[in-house]
Design an enzyme around this catalytic site. Sequence first.
Site, PDB file in Angstrom:
ATOM      1  N   ASP A  63       0.894  -1.149   0.000  1.00  7.93           N
ATOM      2  CA  ASP A  63       0.000   0.000   0.000  1.00  7.93           C
ATOM      3  C   ASP A  63       0.934   1.200   0.000  1.00  7.93           C
ATOM      4  O   ASP A  63       1.570   1.499   1.010  1.00  7.93           O
ATOM      5  CB  ASP A  63      -0.875   0.016   1.263  1.00  7.93           C
ATOM      6  CG  ASP A  63      -1.880   1.153   1.215  1.00  7.93           C
ATOM      7  OD1 ASP A  63      -1.467   2.286   0.880  1.00  7.93           O
ATOM      8  OD2 ASP A  63      -3.059   0.927   1.500  1.00  7.93           O
ATOM      9  N   HIS A  64       1.055   1.855  -1.144  1.00  5.35           N
ATOM     10  CA  HIS A  64       2.150   2.824  -1.260  1.00  5.35           C
ATOM     11  C   HIS A  64       1.973   4.020  -0.325  1.00  5.35           C
ATOM     12  O   HIS A  64       2.926   4.738  -0.064  1.00  5.35           O
ATOM     13  CB  HIS A  64       2.369   3.247  -2.718  1.00  5.35           C
ATOM     14  CG  HIS A  64       1.432   4.290  -3.216  1.00  5.35           C
ATOM     15  ND1 HIS A  64       0.173   3.992  -3.667  1.00  5.35           N
ATOM     16  CD2 HIS A  64       1.554   5.629  -3.326  1.00  5.35           C
ATOM     17  CE1 HIS A  64      -0.427   5.114  -4.039  1.00  5.35           C
ATOM     18  NE2 HIS A  64       0.377   6.132  -3.847  1.00  5.35           N
ATOM     19  N   HIS A  76      -5.761   2.879   0.993  1.00  5.03           N
ATOM     20  CA  HIS A  76      -5.041   4.063   1.485  1.00  5.03           C
ATOM     21  C   HIS A  76      -5.761   4.758   2.648  1.00  5.03           C
ATOM     22  O   HIS A  76      -5.149   5.103   3.652  1.00  5.03           O
ATOM     23  CB  HIS A  76      -4.823   5.059   0.349  1.00  5.03           C
ATOM     24  CG  HIS A  76      -4.208   4.454  -0.880  1.00  5.03           C
ATOM     25  ND1 HIS A  76      -3.272   3.454  -0.822  1.00  5.03           N
ATOM     26  CD2 HIS A  76      -4.388   4.701  -2.198  1.00  5.03           C
ATOM     27  CE1 HIS A  76      -2.905   3.126  -2.057  1.00  5.03           C
ATOM     28  NE2 HIS A  76      -3.573   3.856  -2.908  1.00  5.03           N
TER      29      HIS A  76
HETATM   30  C1  BG6 Z   1      -3.431   4.667  -6.454  1.00  8.81           C
HETATM   31  C2  BG6 Z   1      -4.753   4.703  -7.149  1.00  8.81           C
HETATM   32  O1  BG6 Z   1      -3.356   3.578  -5.577  1.00  8.81           O
HETATM   33  O2  BG6 Z   1      -3.247   5.859  -5.718  1.00  8.81           O
HETATM   34  C3  BG6 Z   1      -4.857   5.927  -8.043  1.00  8.81           C
HETATM   35  O3  BG6 Z   1      -4.918   3.525  -7.921  1.00  8.81           O
HETATM   36  C4  BG6 Z   1      -4.544   7.181  -7.270  1.00  8.81           C
HETATM   37  O4  BG6 Z   1      -6.141   6.020  -8.627  1.00  8.81           O
HETATM   38  C5  BG6 Z   1      -3.229   7.026  -6.512  1.00  8.81           C
HETATM   39  O5  BG6 Z   1      -4.466   8.249  -8.173  1.00  8.81           O
HETATM   40  C6  BG6 Z   1      -2.985   8.203  -5.612  1.00  8.81           C
HETATM   41  O6  BG6 Z   1      -1.697   8.110  -5.070  1.00  8.81           O
HETATM   42  P1  BG6 Z   1      -0.865   9.379  -4.681  1.00  8.81           P
HETATM   43  O7  BG6 Z   1       0.388   8.853  -4.102  1.00  8.81           O
HETATM   44  O8  BG6 Z   1      -0.657  10.165  -5.933  1.00  8.81           O
HETATM   45  O9  BG6 Z   1      -1.701  10.147  -3.701  1.00  8.81           O
END
Ligand code: BG6
Length: 489
Positions: free
Chosen positions: A183-184, A246
Site C-alpha cells: 500500500d504505497h 489508502h
Molecule cells: C493509487 C490509485 O493507488 O493511488 C490511483 O490507484 C490514485 O487512482 C493514486 O491516483 C494516488 O496516489 P498518490 O500517491 O498520488 O496520492
Amino acid sequence: RRTPDACVLVIFGVGDLTQRKLLPALYRLAMEGELNPNFSIVGVGRRDWSDEGFRDFAEDSVKTSKETGDFDQQTWDGFQEGLFFVGGPFDQTETFRKLKEKIEEVSRQRDTGGNVLFYLATPPSVFAPIAELLGEQGLQEEGDGFWRRLVIEKPFGVDLESARQLNAHIHQTWEEHQIYRIDHYLGKETVQNLMAMRFGNVIFEPLWNRQYIEHIQITASEDLGMEGRGAYYEEAGIMRDMLQNHLMQMFSLVAMEPPANFDANAIRDEKVKVLKSITPIPKERVAEFAVRGQYGKGTLYGENVAGYREEKGVNPESVTPTYVALKLEVNNWRWQGVPFFLRTAKRLPKKVTEIAVVFKNPPSDIFPNKAERNVLAIRIQPDEGMSLKFNSKVPGQDNYLREVVMDFKYDAFGQLTGTPYGRLLLDSMLGDATLFPREDEVELAWQLVDGILEAWKEPAPEFPNYKAGTWGPDAADDLLGPNRRWRRL
Ligand code: BG6
C-alpha cells in the site's frame, strides 16, 4: 542505515506501474547508494525483448520520470548492467521455466546469493496463477542463508471473498512471512510520521481521545480524472481504488493504540484491533454513514473536462462511484462518540491529502466572541507538514479572539528524500514488513467496504451528482451533522 542483501528483483509486468513508479524509484535508490552493488532486476512480460530492449525501456522510464532528479550517467551505467529480461505469458509453465534458468544465471553472474524478490506489478487476475506457477518451479523455496519473497500490488482482491481466496491460494505455496502486500501510502514519510508524532511526543497523546476530540476528518482529494484507466476504474471505483486501502490505512494509524515496540506484528496487531472496533454499519442504515458520487463534466483549472461517463473505457450509463464520504464510529474507550469522516474522490478542485483532528469547544464561554475549535491538521501531501490552529487574543482593549496558526513544514529537514515505492522496495529487500498490511488487516477493510457496496446495489444512484472541479455532492455536507463542516482545503 542498513544496506539490503544482494538480490534479484523479478518484476512481473512491464506496464505503467513499472515504468512510472518502480524503475524510477529503484534508480533513485541506486543514486542514493541505498542498493546493494550486486542488486539486479529481471523484468518479465509479454514483450519480445532482449535484455537490451528492457534496458532501453528502463532508461526511457528513468529519464522521463519527475521522481529521479537529474540523470546521472555513472549511476545509470552501473544500474543498467544489472537489468535482464524474460519474455512470455504469465499463465504458462514455459515462461517460469525460462525465468528459473535466468534467475540461476543472473545469481551466478552477479553473485546475489540466491535471494529473490518477486514483484507482481500485473493485473490482479494473474496474482494467484503467478504465485502458483512460481511454486511449481520451486522458486518460492528458501534455503540456508537465502530468502524468497513475494510483493503483491493492490488491489488485493475485489471484495472480502476474493481477498480470502487469494490469500488462501497464495498460502498454498507461500508462507505469510514471505508475503508483502503493497500500500504505497505507507511508504510516504508523512504517513509514517503519524506514529512518530503520536508516540514520540507527550503533548498530543493525552488529548487524543473522546474527552478532547470532537471529530476527525481524513481527506484524500485528487484533481485527476481517469488518465486512460477508465476500464480498470469501472470495476474498482473509489471504494476499491482508494478507500479500502489508502484511507483505511491512514485511519488505522490515527486511531490505533500505541504498539509495544516497532515490530511489524506489534504494529499490525494494533491496527487490526482498531479495525475490529469499528461499529458495523447495518445495511439498511448505510445512507446515514456513506455518501457516494460520480463526477459530471465541469471545469478544472479553467479548462473544460469530461464527465466520468464520457471517459475512455467507461460505460455511458456507469454507476461506478468516483466520490465517497464515509462516517466511521469506533466502539472503544478512546473513541466512543467521536466520528471519523473519511472522504476521497477524483476530479475535485485540487490534489491534497490531509488528516484534521478537530478538538472540542472550550467548556466555558467567557469571551465576547465564540472560541473556534482547535484543529491539528496533518498535511500528508503536498506541502507536507502540520499546523495547529488555536485562538489568540486580538491586541487591544477587548478580549476578542481570533484564530492563529502554528506551522511546521517538512522542508525543515531539507528536501523529502526517497519515493514511497523506493522505501517499500527497500524494506521488502531488508525483510521489514512493518509498512505492509497483513492479511487480516486487508480482510477487515474489505468487510467494511463490502457491506457498503452491497447496500449501494439498489436503487441505482442518480449520477452524475457533482461537477468536475467542485468539492463533491451536497449530501456529503449533511453526513457531518450539525455544527461541523468539511475542511476547506
Ligand atoms: C493509487 C490509485 O493507488 O493511488 C490511483 O490507484 C490514485 O487512482 C493514486 O491516483 C494516488 O496516489 P498518490 O500517491 O498520488 O496520492
